[in-house]
Motif scaffolding. Sequence first.
Motif, PDB file in Angstrom:
ATOM      1  N   THR A  84       0.802  -1.225   0.000  1.00 50.28           N
ATOM      2  CA  THR A  84       0.000   0.000   0.000  1.00 50.28           C
ATOM      3  C   THR A  84       0.836   1.277   0.000  1.00 50.28           C
ATOM      4  OG1 THR A  84      -0.074   0.093   2.418  1.00 50.28           O
ATOM      5  CG2 THR A  84      -1.847  -1.156   1.292  1.00 50.28           C
ATOM      6  N   GLY A  85       2.101   1.183   0.419  1.00 51.21           N
ATOM      7  CA  GLY A  85       2.930   2.373   0.559  1.00 51.21           C
ATOM      8  C   GLY A  85       2.611   3.179   1.802  1.00 51.21           C
ATOM      9  N   LEU A  86       1.829   2.606   2.712  1.00 54.11           N
ATOM     10  CA  LEU A  86       1.425   3.316   3.923  1.00 54.11           C
ATOM     11  C   LEU A  86       2.341   3.001   5.093  1.00 54.11           C
ATOM     12  CD1 LEU A  86      -2.452   2.814   3.740  1.00 54.11           C
ATOM     13  CD2 LEU A  86      -1.116   4.843   3.075  1.00 54.11           C
ATOM     14  N   VAL A  87       2.560   3.997   5.937  1.00 51.70           N
ATOM     15  CA  VAL A  87       3.300   3.808   7.176  1.00 51.70           C
ATOM     16  C   VAL A  87       2.410   3.015   8.120  1.00 51.70           C
ATOM     17  CG1 VAL A  87       4.236   4.982   9.200  1.00 51.70           C
ATOM     18  CG2 VAL A  87       4.653   5.910   6.907  1.00 51.70           C
ATOM     19  N   VAL A  88       2.951   1.920   8.673  1.00 50.22           N
ATOM     20  CA  VAL A  88       2.176   1.082   9.589  1.00 50.22           C
ATOM     21  C   VAL A  88       2.847   0.930  10.948  1.00 50.22           C
ATOM     22  CG1 VAL A  88       1.021  -0.133   7.705  1.00 50.22           C
ATOM     23  CG2 VAL A  88       3.151  -1.054   8.667  1.00 50.22           C
ATOM     24  N   ALA A  89       4.091   1.392  11.069  1.00 47.10           N
ATOM     25  CA  ALA A  89       4.781   1.399  12.363  1.00 47.10           C
ATOM     26  C   ALA A  89       5.653   2.649  12.401  1.00 47.10           C
ATOM     27  CB  ALA A  89       5.623   0.142  12.551  1.00 47.10           C
ATOM     28  N   PHE A  90       5.756   3.242  13.580  1.00 47.68           N
ATOM     29  CA  PHE A  90       6.418   4.529  13.747  1.00 47.68           C
ATOM     30  C   PHE A  90       7.180   4.525  15.064  1.00 47.68           C
ATOM     31  CE2 PHE A  90       6.433   8.632  15.827  1.00 47.68           C
ATOM     32  CZ  PHE A  90       6.773   9.526  14.821  1.00 47.68           C
ATOM     33  N   THR A  91       8.386   5.076  15.062  1.00 51.20           N
ATOM     34  CA  THR A  91       9.098   5.340  16.313  1.00 51.20           C
ATOM     35  C   THR A  91       9.926   6.601  16.142  1.00 51.20           C
ATOM     36  OG1 THR A  91      10.317   4.327  18.137  1.00 51.20           O
ATOM     37  CG2 THR A  91      11.190   3.946  15.921  1.00 51.20           C
ATOM     38  N   ASP A  92      10.091   7.348  17.234  1.00 49.83           N
ATOM     39  CA  ASP A  92      10.866   8.588  17.135  1.00 49.83           C
ATOM     40  C   ASP A  92      11.686   8.851  18.389  1.00 49.83           C
ATOM     41  OD1 ASP A  92       8.612   9.307  18.721  1.00 49.83           O
ATOM     42  OD2 ASP A  92       8.664  11.361  18.018  1.00 49.83           O
ATOM     43  N   VAL A  93      12.782   9.546  18.161  1.00 46.71           N
ATOM     44  CA  VAL A  93      13.711   9.949  19.216  1.00 46.71           C
ATOM     45  C   VAL A  93      14.066  11.405  18.973  1.00 46.71           C
ATOM     46  CG1 VAL A  93      16.045   9.619  20.138  1.00 46.71           C
ATOM     47  CG2 VAL A  93      14.663   7.637  19.523  1.00 46.71           C
ATOM     48  N   GLN A  94      14.147  12.171  20.038  1.00 50.19           N
ATOM     49  CA  GLN A  94      14.589  13.560  19.949  1.00 50.19           C
ATOM     50  C   GLN A  94      15.963  13.661  20.598  1.00 50.19           C
ATOM     51  OE1 GLN A  94      11.066  15.017  21.933  1.00 50.19           O
ATOM     52  NE2 GLN A  94      10.502  16.147  20.100  1.00 50.19           N
ATOM     53  N   LEU A  95      16.913  14.224  19.855  1.00 52.23           N
ATOM     54  CA  LEU A  95      18.264  14.413  20.358  1.00 52.23           C
ATOM     55  C   LEU A  95      18.465  15.897  20.646  1.00 52.23           C
ATOM     56  CD1 LEU A  95      20.055  12.084  17.814  1.00 52.23           C
ATOM     57  CD2 LEU A  95      19.535  11.574  20.199  1.00 52.23           C
ATOM     58  N   TYR A  96      18.819  16.193  21.886  1.00 52.08           N
ATOM     59  CA  TYR A  96      18.968  17.579  22.306  1.00 52.08           C
ATOM     60  C   TYR A  96      20.410  18.034  22.111  1.00 52.08           C
ATOM     61  CZ  TYR A  96      14.266  17.112  23.943  1.00 52.08           C
ATOM     62  OH  TYR A  96      12.925  16.918  23.972  1.00 52.08           O
ATOM     63  N   PRO A  97      20.602  19.299  21.750  1.00 53.63           N
ATOM     64  CA  PRO A  97      21.934  19.770  21.363  1.00 53.63           C
ATOM     65  C   PRO A  97      22.986  19.713  22.468  1.00 53.63           C
ATOM     66  CG  PRO A  97      20.352  21.590  21.415  1.00 53.63           C
ATOM     67  CD  PRO A  97      19.573  20.332  21.626  1.00 53.63           C
ATOM     68  N   ASP A  98      22.582  19.741  23.731  1.00 54.66           N
ATOM     69  CA  ASP A  98      23.552  19.770  24.821  1.00 54.66           C
ATOM     70  C   ASP A  98      23.700  18.446  25.556  1.00 54.66           C
ATOM     71  OD1 ASP A  98      24.005  22.454  24.308  1.00 54.66           O
ATOM     72  OD2 ASP A  98      22.402  23.092  25.654  1.00 54.66           O
ATOM     73  N   ASP A  99      23.067  17.388  25.059  1.00 62.06           N
ATOM     74  CA  ASP A  99      23.114  16.100  25.745  1.00 62.06           C
ATOM     75  C   ASP A  99      23.532  15.024  24.744  1.00 62.06           C
ATOM     76  OD1 ASP A  99      22.894  13.981  27.470  1.00 62.06           O
ATOM     77  OD2 ASP A  99      20.804  14.366  28.009  1.00 62.06           O
ATOM     78  N   PHE A 100      24.824  14.739  24.692  1.00 62.51           N
ATOM     79  CA  PHE A 100      25.356  13.804  23.703  1.00 62.51           C
ATOM     80  C   PHE A 100      25.401  12.369  24.200  1.00 62.51           C
ATOM     81  CE2 PHE A 100      27.127  17.943  22.668  1.00 62.51           C
ATOM     82  CZ  PHE A 100      26.737  18.048  21.338  1.00 62.51           C
ATOM     83  N   GLU A 101      25.298  12.171  25.515  1.00 64.99           N
ATOM     84  CA  GLU A 101      25.462  10.834  26.078  1.00 64.99           C
ATOM     85  C   GLU A 101      24.148  10.166  26.444  1.00 64.99           C
ATOM     86  OE1 GLU A 101      28.017  11.835  29.311  1.00 64.99           O
ATOM     87  OE2 GLU A 101      29.778  12.019  28.012  1.00 64.99           O
ATOM     88  N   HIS A 102      23.047  10.891  26.386  1.00 65.71           N
ATOM     89  CA  HIS A 102      21.763  10.379  26.853  1.00 65.71           C
ATOM     90  C   HIS A 102      20.647  10.887  25.949  1.00 65.71           C
ATOM     91  CE1 HIS A 102      18.068  11.124  29.296  1.00 65.71           C
ATOM     92  NE2 HIS A 102      18.235   9.843  29.516  1.00 65.71           N
ATOM     93  N   LEU A 110      23.485   4.833  17.076  1.00 67.57           N
ATOM     94  CA  LEU A 110      24.838   4.538  17.541  1.00 67.57           C
ATOM     95  C   LEU A 110      25.877   4.635  16.435  1.00 67.57           C
ATOM     96  CD1 LEU A 110      23.958   1.882  20.182  1.00 67.57           C
ATOM     97  CD2 LEU A 110      24.680   4.239  20.531  1.00 67.57           C
ATOM     98  N   THR A 111      25.458   4.514  15.195  1.00 67.66           N
ATOM     99  CA  THR A 111      26.382   4.759  14.085  1.00 67.66           C
ATOM    100  C   THR A 111      26.739   6.238  14.035  1.00 67.66           C
ATOM    101  OG1 THR A 111      25.555   2.909  12.785  1.00 67.66           O
ATOM    102  CG2 THR A 111      26.648   4.676  11.570  1.00 67.66           C
ATOM    103  N   ASP A 112      25.725   7.086  14.183  1.00 68.87           N
ATOM    104  CA  ASP A 112      25.937   8.535  14.106  1.00 68.87           C
ATOM    105  C   ASP A 112      26.370   9.159  15.422  1.00 68.87           C
ATOM    106  OD1 ASP A 112      25.070   8.229  11.520  1.00 68.87           O
ATOM    107  OD2 ASP A 112      23.229   9.400  11.753  1.00 68.87           O
ATOM    108  N   ARG A 113      26.031   8.541  16.524  1.00 65.16           N
ATOM    109  CA  ARG A 113      26.311   9.083  17.860  1.00 65.16           C
ATOM    110  C   ARG A 113      26.992   8.033  18.733  1.00 65.16           C
ATOM    111  NH1 ARG A 113      23.120  13.918  19.632  1.00 65.16           N
ATOM    112  NH2 ARG A 113      22.678  14.918  17.655  1.00 65.16           N
ATOM    113  N   PRO A 114      28.230   7.660  18.421  1.00 64.83           N
ATOM    114  CA  PRO A 114      28.888   6.603  19.199  1.00 64.83           C
ATOM    115  C   PRO A 114      29.107   6.979  20.665  1.00 64.83           C
ATOM    116  CG  PRO A 114      30.428   7.626  17.656  1.00 64.83           C
ATOM    117  CD  PRO A 114      29.065   8.179  17.347  1.00 64.83           C
ATOM    118  N   GLU A 115      29.012   8.259  20.981  1.00 65.17           N
ATOM    119  CA  GLU A 115      29.180   8.688  22.374  1.00 65.17           C
ATOM    120  C   GLU A 115      27.925   8.461  23.216  1.00 65.17           C
ATOM    121  OE1 GLU A 115      27.730  12.237  20.005  1.00 65.17           O
ATOM    122  OE2 GLU A 115      29.126  10.612  19.666  1.00 65.17           O
ATOM    123  N   LEU A 116      26.822   8.053  22.589  1.00 64.20           N
ATOM    124  CA  LEU A 116      25.573   7.803  23.306  1.00 64.20           C
ATOM    125  C   LEU A 116      25.769   6.639  24.280  1.00 64.20           C
ATOM    126  CD1 LEU A 116      22.682   8.924  23.323  1.00 64.20           C
ATOM    127  CD2 LEU A 116      22.088   7.161  21.665  1.00 64.20           C
TER     128      LEU A 116
END
Length: 183
Positions: free
Chosen positions: A93-111, A141-147
């Motif tokens: 169908t081309g429809l999104v059926v599962a969704f997940t999101d994360v927000q990364l804050y500019p001053d918190d690189f480890e969490h 973790l590929t983009d933010r190995p310090e996480l």
Amino acid sequence: MTASRVVQRLTVADVEPESWELSAPVGYRVERWIGATPEHLLVSVASTRRAIHDAPDTARDPEWTPELVRAAEAEDLAAGVEHRVVVAVEEATGLVVAFTDVQLYPDDFEHTVWHDTVVAPRHRARGLARFVKAHMLRWLLTDRPELERIDTGTAASNFPMIRVNERLGFVTAREVVVVSRSV
């Protein structure tokens, strides 16, 4: 109103990243982005996000519309927050059926704190929640190995999501009870 929530934590050093190497379930593909939802997926992202109302104790979640998705994205952008999204798209169908999101804050690189994960009702029990979350973990973790750690919360009665998180390496850090009343 009273709600019981479980806070789970993934400590990156305690998990074997190979456990996140999952193939897409048959009939689905993954898409991901940072920031604005691609226009061709906007309506189905809003529709799928509304399915979170099926989960226990989600009365405070908004009634997602394409306009509300765009407003939330604009708010993140204005605050300097990097909003990452991973979705499963049904091939037929081309429809999104599962969704997940994360927000990364500019001053918190480890969490970071994981936000929503939702699967449309017709597509549940096929491994899609675990699939999109595992894809997000590998990408982060590929983009933010310090996480170092990721926290997430869910209703204490949402046993399917608690199990998904545990299979990805999250452990229960604490249970909280939220009490609210009108004044």
